[in-house]
Design a protein around this motif. Structure first.
Motif, PDB file in Angstrom:
ATOM      1  N   VAL A  89     -32.357 -27.190  14.462  1.00  0.00           N
ATOM      2  CA  VAL A  89     -32.612 -25.967  13.678  1.00  0.00           C
ATOM      3  C   VAL A  89     -33.958 -26.062  12.963  1.00  0.00           C
ATOM      4  N   LEU A  90     -34.166 -27.158  12.231  1.00  0.00           N
ATOM      5  CA  LEU A  90     -35.427 -27.315  11.507  1.00  0.00           C
ATOM      6  C   LEU A  90     -36.594 -27.491  12.475  1.00  0.00           C
ATOM      7  N   GLY A  91     -36.376 -28.196  13.584  1.00  0.00           N
ATOM      8  CA  GLY A  91     -37.437 -28.345  14.584  1.00  0.00           C
ATOM      9  C   GLY A  91     -37.842 -27.010  15.173  1.00  0.00           C
ATOM     10  N   GLY A  92     -36.853 -26.167  15.464  1.00  0.00           N
ATOM     11  CA  GLY A  92     -37.162 -24.831  15.976  1.00  0.00           C
ATOM     12  C   GLY A  92     -37.930 -23.994  14.966  1.00  0.00           C
ATOM     13  N   LEU A  93     -37.567 -24.120  13.687  1.00  0.00           N
ATOM     14  CA  LEU A  93     -38.284 -23.387  12.648  1.00  0.00           C
ATOM     15  C   LEU A  93     -39.718 -23.895  12.492  1.00  0.00           C
ATOM     16  N   PHE A  94     -39.900 -25.213  12.595  1.00  0.00           N
ATOM     17  CA  PHE A  94     -41.251 -25.769  12.524  1.00  0.00           C
ATOM     18  C   PHE A  94     -42.096 -25.302  13.709  1.00  0.00           C
ATOM     19  N   VAL A  95     -41.498 -25.192  14.885  1.00  0.00           N
ATOM     20  CA  VAL A  95     -42.227 -24.656  16.041  1.00  0.00           C
ATOM     21  C   VAL A  95     -42.635 -23.210  15.776  1.00  0.00           C
ATOM     22  N   TYR A  96     -41.718 -22.432  15.209  1.00  0.00           N
ATOM     23  CA  TYR A  96     -41.995 -21.026  14.904  1.00  0.00           C
ATOM     24  C   TYR A  96     -43.177 -20.896  13.939  1.00  0.00           C
ATOM     25  N   TYR A  97     -43.248 -21.811  12.965  1.00  0.00           N
ATOM     26  CA  TYR A  97     -44.335 -21.763  11.981  1.00  0.00           C
ATOM     27  C   TYR A  97     -45.539 -22.611  12.390  1.00  0.00           C
ATOM     28  N   ALA A  98     -45.514 -23.137  13.608  1.00  0.00           N
ATOM     29  CA  ALA A  98     -46.626 -23.926  14.171  1.00  0.00           C
ATOM     30  C   ALA A  98     -46.899 -25.204  13.376  1.00  0.00           C
ATOM     31  N   ALA A  99     -45.853 -25.778  12.774  1.00  0.00           N
ATOM     32  CA  ALA A  99     -45.976 -27.086  12.118  1.00  0.00           C
ATOM     33  C   ALA A  99     -45.591 -28.138  13.162  1.00  0.00           C
ATOM     34  N   TRP A 100     -46.538 -28.466  14.028  1.00  0.00           N
ATOM     35  CA  TRP A 100     -46.214 -29.181  15.256  1.00  0.00           C
ATOM     36  C   TRP A 100     -45.831 -30.642  15.039  1.00  0.00           C
ATOM     37  N   ILE A 101     -46.432 -31.329  14.088  1.00  0.00           N
ATOM     38  CA  ILE A 101     -46.081 -32.738  13.882  1.00  0.00           C
ATOM     39  C   ILE A 101     -44.663 -32.859  13.328  1.00  0.00           C
ATOM     40  N   HIS A 102     -44.298 -31.986  12.416  1.00  0.00           N
ATOM     41  CA  HIS A 102     -42.933 -31.991  11.902  1.00  0.00           C
ATOM     42  C   HIS A 102     -41.936 -31.625  12.996  1.00  0.00           C
ATOM     43  N   ALA A 103     -42.300 -30.661  13.836  1.00  0.00           N
ATOM     44  CA  ALA A 103     -41.448 -30.308  14.964  1.00  0.00           C
ATOM     45  C   ALA A 103     -41.297 -31.488  15.921  1.00  0.00           C
ATOM     46  N   LEU A 104     -42.398 -32.208  16.142  1.00  0.00           N
ATOM     47  CA  LEU A 104     -42.366 -33.388  17.007  1.00  0.00           C
ATOM     48  C   LEU A 104     -41.361 -34.411  16.498  1.00  0.00           C
ATOM     49  N   PHE A 105     -41.416 -34.735  15.210  1.00  0.00           N
ATOM     50  CA  PHE A 105     -40.494 -35.718  14.653  1.00  0.00           C
ATOM     51  C   PHE A 105     -39.051 -35.232  14.730  1.00  0.00           C
ATOM     52  N   ALA A 106     -38.831 -33.950  14.467  1.00  0.00           N
ATOM     53  CA  ALA A 106     -37.472 -33.394  14.524  1.00  0.00           C
ATOM     54  C   ALA A 106     -36.885 -33.504  15.923  1.00  0.00           C
ATOM     55  N   PHE A 107     -37.674 -33.181  16.937  1.00  0.00           N
ATOM     56  CA  PHE A 107     -37.154 -33.197  18.306  1.00  0.00           C
ATOM     57  C   PHE A 107     -37.025 -34.619  18.851  1.00  0.00           C
ATOM     58  N   ILE A 108     -37.872 -35.537  18.410  1.00  0.00           N
ATOM     59  CA  ILE A 108     -37.695 -36.944  18.801  1.00  0.00           C
ATOM     60  C   ILE A 108     -36.368 -37.469  18.243  1.00  0.00           C
ATOM     61  N   THR A 109     -36.099 -37.147  16.983  1.00  0.00           N
ATOM     62  CA  THR A 109     -34.841 -37.578  16.364  1.00  0.00           C
ATOM     63  C   THR A 109     -33.640 -36.974  17.079  1.00  0.00           C
ATOM     64  N   ALA A 110     -33.719 -35.686  17.408  1.00  0.00           N
ATOM     65  CA  ALA A 110     -32.624 -35.049  18.148  1.00  0.00           C
ATOM     66  C   ALA A 110     -32.459 -35.682  19.524  1.00  0.00           C
ATOM     67  N   GLY A 111     -33.582 -36.022  20.163  1.00  0.00           N
ATOM     68  CA  GLY A 111     -33.521 -36.593  21.504  1.00  0.00           C
ATOM     69  C   GLY A 111     -32.837 -37.941  21.539  1.00  0.00           C
ATOM     70  N   VAL A 112     -33.149 -38.825  20.593  1.00  0.00           N
ATOM     71  CA  VAL A 112     -32.555 -40.158  20.601  1.00  0.00           C
ATOM     72  C   VAL A 112     -31.073 -40.104  20.238  1.00  0.00           C
ATOM     73  N   LEU A 113     -30.636 -39.019  19.588  1.00  0.00           N
ATOM     74  CA  LEU A 113     -29.224 -38.880  19.220  1.00  0.00           C
ATOM     75  C   LEU A 113     -28.345 -38.440  20.391  1.00  0.00           C
ATOM     76  N   ILE A 114     -28.924 -37.830  21.405  1.00  0.00           N
ATOM     77  CA  ILE A 114     -28.126 -37.309  22.517  1.00  0.00           C
ATOM     78  C   ILE A 114     -27.382 -38.422  23.262  1.00  0.00           C
ATOM     79  N   PRO A 115     -28.049 -39.489  23.727  1.00  0.00           N
ATOM     80  CA  PRO A 115     -27.290 -40.552  24.395  1.00  0.00           C
ATOM     81  C   PRO A 115     -26.319 -41.254  23.461  1.00  0.00           C
ATOM     82  N   PHE A 116     -26.684 -41.412  22.175  1.00  0.00           N
ATOM     83  CA  PHE A 116     -25.734 -42.029  21.244  1.00  0.00           C
ATOM     84  C   PHE A 116     -24.495 -41.158  21.104  1.00  0.00           C
ATOM     85  N   PHE A 117     -24.673 -39.852  20.969  1.00  0.00           N
ATOM     86  CA  PHE A 117     -23.544 -38.931  20.847  1.00  0.00           C
ATOM     87  C   PHE A 117     -22.617 -39.069  22.048  1.00  0.00           C
TER      88      PHE A 117
END
Length: 382
Positions: free
Chosen positions: A186-214
């Protein structure tokens, strides 16, 4: 091109998590590093609890490598004031490393809650030192800009609260990783919408590493010993990660994102469930005379399980509730004031809590009545 800047590291995080977790399985079974079984735990067999070891290395390495490659190759222009944003991410990485080390120590040999609390305060203080703190309440309680001497301690308090809220809600398969995943998406998508790309990058990396753990946490086969817990190593670092993202979105700083009147309410939406739940539990402990640091089984997921829900149904219900609050707040701030949206959040949470308590009390009365009926029967009648 800028979407690739986010999507490629996201996919790499998924792949790295999928590669690293099997190695963690191997080490934990060779060294017999399992989560202890006691009356408070829901599991009854040996399960590794070092899954969170995979998070911070992937988060930090992919973040740094992606930024380095982007700036060295001129892959894309992010239009970011690096002189202001980079110190925040440097302190983020420092805080993650510190919590990572404390978490490993706690998962392996145990660390007293007082020491963990002190470390959490220290780590939380790193964010205001980097220039990241809540400087605007956007009209909440009719307050707008707030001075540093109030905003900085308030930020430290909120970071510690969020870390502990995420840590304490980690009591059901897939719940902590699912909630943090929802927060990051959610926050990563909002950061993409507001063009805050580094914050979006960190948000999506965190979401990505959680998928296999989940996947391993929820669907891992018990007979094949493929289930794993994240432990405090994972829950504390994830709590700090989402606290950083939420406060970054909340801060009124045009160098991060354009000004948004509903920022604080929108940023709070993904965290309503864990924060409100831990606040309720702490209040109940204080009113009943119990220590606020003593674990119990009074959290929302415990209530859902006692109401008759299965583990998976309870987990999905809480994730759905979190998404519901996200939608309500994101849409609500477009039409009504932040104060009204926040009031609606409190009312909805109160109603949901009352409904669950009613269901719980009704089931307990039926159970008590059934037991009393059985005890009244004579051996002949039985």
């Amino acid at each position: 091109m800028k979407l690739l800047f986010v999507l490629i590291p996201f996919l790499l995080a998924v792949i790295l998590g999928r590669v690293i977790i099997p190695f963690i399985f191997l080490i934990t079974f060779k060294k017999r590093l399992f989560d202890p079984i006691d009356a408070r735990k829901l599991h009854t067999n040996i399960i590794p609890r070092l899954g969170g070891v995979a998070f911070v290395p992937v988060q930090c390495c992919l973040l740094i490598l992606t930024l380095m490659i982007t700036y060295k190759t001129n892959f894309t222009d992010l239009h970011i004031a690096t002189w202001e944003v980079f110190p925040m991410f440097i302190m983020l990485i420092c805080g993650l490393v510190i919590l990572f080390l404390i978490g490993i120590g706690d998962d392996l040999i145990g660390v007293g809650y007082k020491w963990k609390f002190v470390v959490q305060i220290f780590v939380a203080a790193l964010l205001p030192l980097s220039g990241l703190w809540i400087n605007d309440l956007y009209g909440i309680f009719f307050i707008t800009q707030i001075p540093a001497w109030i905003g900085m301690p308030f930020t430290v308090f909120l970071v510690v609260l969020i870390i502990n809220a995420i840590n304490l809600i980690d009591g059901l398969d897939g719940l902590c990783s699912g909630l943090v995943g929802v927060c990051c998406l959610v926050l990563g998508g909002l950061f993409v919408y507001y063009a805050a790309w580094i914050h979006a990058l960190f948000a999506f990396i965190t979401a990505g590493v959680l998928i296999p753990f989940f996947y391993y946490n929820v669907f891992g086969k018990r007979k094949r010993h493929r289930r794993i817990f994240m432990g405090d190593t994972g829950s504390m670092t994830l709590g700090f990660s989402v606290a950083f993202l939420a406060i970054s979105f909340t801060m009124n700083n045009p160098n991060i994102k354009p000004f948004s009147e509903g920022a604080i309410v929108v940023a709070a939406a993904p965290l309503i469930v864990p924060v409100f739940d831990v606040a309720r539990v702490m209040l109940v402990r204080l009113l009943t005379g119990y220590s606020v640091f003593k674990p119990d089984r009074n959290h929302l997921h415990h209530k859902l399980l006692r109401s008759g829900m299965s583990h998976s149904t309870a987990m999905l219900s809480i994730l759905g509730l979190s998404l519901f609050f996200c939608i309500v707040n994101i849409v609500g701030v477009q039409f009504i004031s932040n104060n009204i949206v926040l009031l609606l959040d409190v009312i909805l949470w109160g109603v949901i809590t009352m409904v669950f308590n009613y269901i719980m009390n009704k089931k307990n009365k039926k159970r008590t009545k059934a037991v009393a009926t059985v005890e009244e029967l004579t051996p002949k009648e039985l």
